[in-house]
Design a protein around this motif. Structure first.
Motif, PDB file in Angstrom:
ATOM      1  N   GLU A  80       0.840  -1.213   0.000  1.00  0.00           N
ATOM      2  CA  GLU A  80       0.000   0.000   0.000  1.00  0.00           C
ATOM      3  C   GLU A  80       0.866   1.252   0.000  1.00  0.00           C
ATOM      4  O   GLU A  80       0.625   2.197  -0.737  1.00  0.00           O
ATOM      5  CB  GLU A  80      -0.879   0.015   1.258  1.00  0.00           C
ATOM      6  N   LEU A  81       1.893   1.230   0.845  1.00  0.00           N
ATOM      7  CA  LEU A  81       2.784   2.385   0.971  1.00  0.00           C
ATOM      8  C   LEU A  81       3.511   2.644  -0.349  1.00  0.00           C
ATOM      9  O   LEU A  81       3.588   3.778  -0.819  1.00  0.00           O
ATOM     10  CB  LEU A  81       3.794   2.125   2.103  1.00  0.00           C
ATOM     11  N   LEU A  82       4.013   1.562  -0.952  1.00  0.00           N
ATOM     12  CA  LEU A  82       4.718   1.689  -2.235  1.00  0.00           C
ATOM     13  C   LEU A  82       3.790   2.282  -3.302  1.00  0.00           C
ATOM     14  O   LEU A  82       4.168   3.196  -4.039  1.00  0.00           O
ATOM     15  CB  LEU A  82       5.244   0.317  -2.676  1.00  0.00           C
ATOM     16  N   ASN A  83       2.564   1.778  -3.360  1.00  0.00           N
ATOM     17  CA  ASN A  83       1.616   2.290  -4.355  1.00  0.00           C
ATOM     18  C   ASN A  83       1.257   3.751  -4.095  1.00  0.00           C
ATOM     19  O   ASN A  83       1.046   4.520  -5.027  1.00  0.00           O
ATOM     20  CB  ASN A  83       0.351   1.433  -4.379  1.00  0.00           C
ATOM     21  N   ARG A  84       1.190   4.107  -2.808  1.00  0.00           N
ATOM     22  CA  ARG A  84       0.887   5.504  -2.468  1.00  0.00           C
ATOM     23  C   ARG A  84       2.013   6.415  -2.967  1.00  0.00           C
ATOM     24  O   ARG A  84       1.772   7.490  -3.502  1.00  0.00           O
ATOM     25  CB  ARG A  84       0.722   5.644  -0.953  1.00  0.00           C
ATOM     26  N   GLU A  85       3.259   5.970  -2.786  1.00  0.00           N
ATOM     27  CA  GLU A  85       4.399   6.770  -3.244  1.00  0.00           C
ATOM     28  C   GLU A  85       4.365   6.915  -4.760  1.00  0.00           C
ATOM     29  O   GLU A  85       4.632   7.971  -5.302  1.00  0.00           O
ATOM     30  CB  GLU A  85       5.726   6.128  -2.817  1.00  0.00           C
ATOM     31  N   ARG A  86       4.041   5.832  -5.456  1.00  0.00           N
ATOM     32  CA  ARG A  86       3.963   5.876  -6.923  1.00  0.00           C
ATOM     33  C   ARG A  86       2.910   6.874  -7.371  1.00  0.00           C
ATOM     34  O   ARG A  86       3.150   7.694  -8.254  1.00  0.00           O
ATOM     35  CB  ARG A  86       3.549   4.509  -7.469  1.00  0.00           C
ATOM     36  N   ALA A  87       1.731   6.783  -6.766  1.00  0.00           N
ATOM     37  CA  ALA A  87       0.621   7.645  -7.183  1.00  0.00           C
ATOM     38  C   ALA A  87       0.966   9.116  -6.976  1.00  0.00           C
ATOM     39  O   ALA A  87       0.534   9.981  -7.732  1.00  0.00           O
ATOM     40  CB  ALA A  87      -0.647   7.281  -6.416  1.00  0.00           C
ATOM     41  N   ALA A  88       1.777   9.394  -5.948  1.00  0.00           N
ATOM     42  CA  ALA A  88       2.124  10.782  -5.632  1.00  0.00           C
ATOM     43  C   ALA A  88       3.370  11.247  -6.395  1.00  0.00           C
ATOM     44  O   ALA A  88       3.878  12.330  -6.139  1.00  0.00           O
ATOM     45  CB  ALA A  88       2.336  10.935  -4.128  1.00  0.00           C
ATOM     46  N   ARG A  89       3.863  10.416  -7.336  1.00  0.00           N
ATOM     47  CA  ARG A  89       5.090  10.742  -8.071  1.00  0.00           C
ATOM     48  C   ARG A  89       6.251  10.981  -7.120  1.00  0.00           C
ATOM     49  O   ARG A  89       6.983  11.967  -7.228  1.00  0.00           O
ATOM     50  CB  ARG A  89       4.892  11.961  -8.986  1.00  0.00           C
ATOM     51  N   ARG A  90       6.419  10.082  -6.132  1.00  0.00           N
ATOM     52  CA  ARG A  90       7.585  10.155  -5.252  1.00  0.00           C
ATOM     53  C   ARG A  90       8.399   8.883  -5.438  1.00  0.00           C
ATOM     54  O   ARG A  90       7.841   7.791  -5.541  1.00  0.00           O
ATOM     55  CB  ARG A  90       7.147  10.289  -3.788  1.00  0.00           C
ATOM     56  N   ALA A  91       9.729   9.041  -5.449  1.00  0.00           N
ATOM     57  CA  ALA A  91      10.603   7.895  -5.686  1.00  0.00           C
ATOM     58  C   ALA A  91      10.750   7.047  -4.422  1.00  0.00           C
ATOM     59  O   ALA A  91      10.838   7.575  -3.319  1.00  0.00           O
ATOM     60  CB  ALA A  91      11.971   8.385  -6.145  1.00  0.00           C
ATOM     61  N   ALA A  92      10.774   5.729  -4.611  1.00  0.00           N
ATOM     62  CA  ALA A  92      10.960   4.818  -3.478  1.00  0.00           C
ATOM     63  C   ALA A  92      11.620   3.538  -3.985  1.00  0.00           C
ATOM     64  O   ALA A  92      11.488   3.194  -5.159  1.00  0.00           O
ATOM     65  CB  ALA A  92       9.624   4.493  -2.821  1.00  0.00           C
ATOM     66  N   ILE A  93      12.354   2.874  -3.095  1.00  0.00           N
ATOM     67  CA  ILE A  93      12.963   1.587  -3.451  1.00  0.00           C
ATOM     68  C   ILE A  93      12.580   0.555  -2.397  1.00  0.00           C
ATOM     69  O   ILE A  93      12.769   0.770  -1.201  1.00  0.00           O
ATOM     70  CB  ILE A  93      14.500   1.701  -3.548  1.00  0.00           C
ATOM     71  N   VAL A 151      12.925  -0.757  -7.887  1.00  0.00           N
ATOM     72  CA  VAL A 151      13.085   0.699  -7.959  1.00  0.00           C
ATOM     73  C   VAL A 151      11.854   1.324  -8.585  1.00  0.00           C
ATOM     74  O   VAL A 151      11.437   0.934  -9.675  1.00  0.00           O
ATOM     75  CB  VAL A 151      14.343   1.065  -8.773  1.00  0.00           C
ATOM     76  N   SER A 152      11.288   2.286  -7.904  1.00  0.00           N
ATOM     77  CA  SER A 152      10.108   2.985  -8.416  1.00  0.00           C
ATOM     78  C   SER A 152      10.391   4.481  -8.484  1.00  0.00           C
ATOM     79  O   SER A 152      10.467   5.143  -7.452  1.00  0.00           O
ATOM     80  CB  SER A 152       8.923   2.707  -7.491  1.00  0.00           C
ATOM     81  N   VAL A 153      10.612   4.967  -9.684  1.00  0.00           N
ATOM     82  CA  VAL A 153      10.773   6.414  -9.845  1.00  0.00           C
ATOM     83  C   VAL A 153       9.728   6.903 -10.837  1.00  0.00           C
ATOM     84  O   VAL A 153       9.356   6.181 -11.765  1.00  0.00           O
ATOM     85  CB  VAL A 153      12.190   6.806 -10.345  1.00  0.00           C
ATOM     86  N   PRO A 154       9.223   8.119 -10.631  1.00  0.00           N
ATOM     87  CA  PRO A 154       8.220   8.635 -11.562  1.00  0.00           C
ATOM     88  C   PRO A 154       8.817   8.804 -12.949  1.00  0.00           C
ATOM     89  O   PRO A 154      10.014   9.058 -13.083  1.00  0.00           O
ATOM     90  CB  PRO A 154       7.852  10.001 -10.988  1.00  0.00           C
ATOM     91  N   ALA A 155       7.992   8.661 -13.961  1.00  0.00           N
ATOM     92  CA  ALA A 155       8.449   8.916 -15.334  1.00  0.00           C
ATOM     93  C   ALA A 155       8.898  10.367 -15.420  1.00  0.00           C
ATOM     94  O   ALA A 155       8.208  11.260 -14.942  1.00  0.00           O
ATOM     95  CB  ALA A 155       7.320   8.665 -16.316  1.00  0.00           C
TER      96      ALA A 155
END
Lengths: 231, 111
Positions: free
Chosen positions: A7-20, A71-75
């Motif tokens: 959930e936290l990872l998806n929240r970061e993605r939706a907000a265009r915030r980078a997370a690993i 690794v999840s970074v916004p486009a």
């Protein structure tokens, strides 16, 4: 994976915030590193820095065994202020390079669908557009109208937001005047070095198309190479 | 990484969350290593539920069947596992893919 972590990872993605997401493959333990929290003291800090920059997931060997980094970074986005001739060349080049491009120009004579068939075009003032879609650290801003009434606001916003690239068209003289205005407007002069001006790599670009290549080169440099330490 | 790739990763993880929230038991498979010309890049995801429904892709269709079978086990046991596939072996060739690579896939339960 723990559901709350997902959930936290998806929240970061939706907000265009980078997370690993860091997964130890030997014992399946996981943790999420959010870029905005800082990670300088993390045992994997150097590797995390590289991954935040490249955006690539991968397995690494550590003292604690093999670890997988999701690794999840916004486009990366490019916001171009000014639907001018340079922009007509820059839009397709930037899209080929993988950037999501938005063009903003309140002058409806310039901002026509005929001139910009495929891109996301906003025939409105930057103040209005950026209020709806704010800038962020994974956005590049290139201001190319030559008109302070249109360029100044998004450039100042880009500096304040920490956009990964901030470029402004204009001669050294024009730029010096711009900085005088910015200082009068209360912008921290320490940020001025972040502006790429005169805009683009120094490749002797002459035509609008060549200037577009120079600007795109600067944007990619800013995206892929570690930022220089501020003086 | 292109915007399209990022979008696809985001979608599968979002699906995993949605399925999990609606009470389905879910496993997540992730490509963690590739050698040679693997069909999907490292970081690609597949989400699977206990009935074998899935979304996403770890091999462009080549070994999804095997991953889904293993994932259903992972959901039952709650134990993550790592699978390795030679994408170019005879099995793969028979189903129409002979891309010549190998992939390692990590399968974990979402709980």
């Amino acid at each position: 994976m723990d559901f709350s972590l997902l959930e936290l990872l998806n929240r970061e993605r939706a907000a265009r915030r980078a997370a690993i997401l860091v997964t130890r493959l030997d014992d399946s333990s996981q943790r999420l590193v959010r870029k905005e929290d800082g990670y300088a003291s993390d045992p994997l800090a150097e590797e995390l820095e590289k991954r935040f920059r490249s955006g690539k997931s991968g397995t690494i060997e550590t003292e604690e065994g093999n670890v997988f980094l999701t690794v999840s970074v916004p486009a990366p986005r490019l916001v171009i202020i000014g639907a001018v001739h340079i922009t007509q060349a820059l839009v397709p080049m930037a899209e080929i390079a993988g950037l999501d491009v938005t063009v903003i120009d309140p002058r409806t004579a310039f901002a026509t669908e005929d001139r910009f068939p495929s891109s996301s075009l906003k025939a409105d003032w930057p103040e209005e557009v950026l209020n709806e879609t704010p800038l962020d650290a994974y956005t590049a801003v290139a201001a190319v109208t030559h008109d302070p009434k249109i360029d100044d606001f998004p450039l100042i916003e880009a500096l304040k937001t920490g956009c990964f690239y901030v470029g402004a068209l204009g001669s050294r003289k024009t730029h010096a005047k711009r900085l005088e205005r910015f200082e009068a407007a209360g912008v921290d002069p320490a940020l001025f070095d972040r502006i790429d001006a005169p805009i683009g790599l120094d490749i002797g670009a002459a035509s609008p198309e060549e200037i577009a290549v120079a600007v795109l080169g600067s944007i990619i440099t800013a995206l892929r190479k570690a930022p220089e330490l501020s003086p | 990484m292109t915007a399209t790739e990022i979008q696809q990763v985001a979608d599968v993880l979002h699906t995993a969350e949605t399925w999990s929230k609606s009470g389905r038991q879910v496993a997540l498979a992730t490509v963690i290593e590739t050698w040679g010309s693997a069909p999907r890049p490292v970081g690609s995801h597949l989400v699977i539920d206990a009935d074998g429904n899935f979304e996403g892709s770890v091999s462009g269709g080549c070994v999804e069947g095997a991953v889904v079978t293993e994932a259903v086990d992972v959901i039952e046991t709650g134990q993550p596992t790592t699978l390795e596939f030679g994408v170019a072996d005879e099995t793969a060739w028979r189903v129409g893919l002979s891309c010549g690579g190998r992939i390692r896939v990590y399968v974990e339960p979402v709980s």
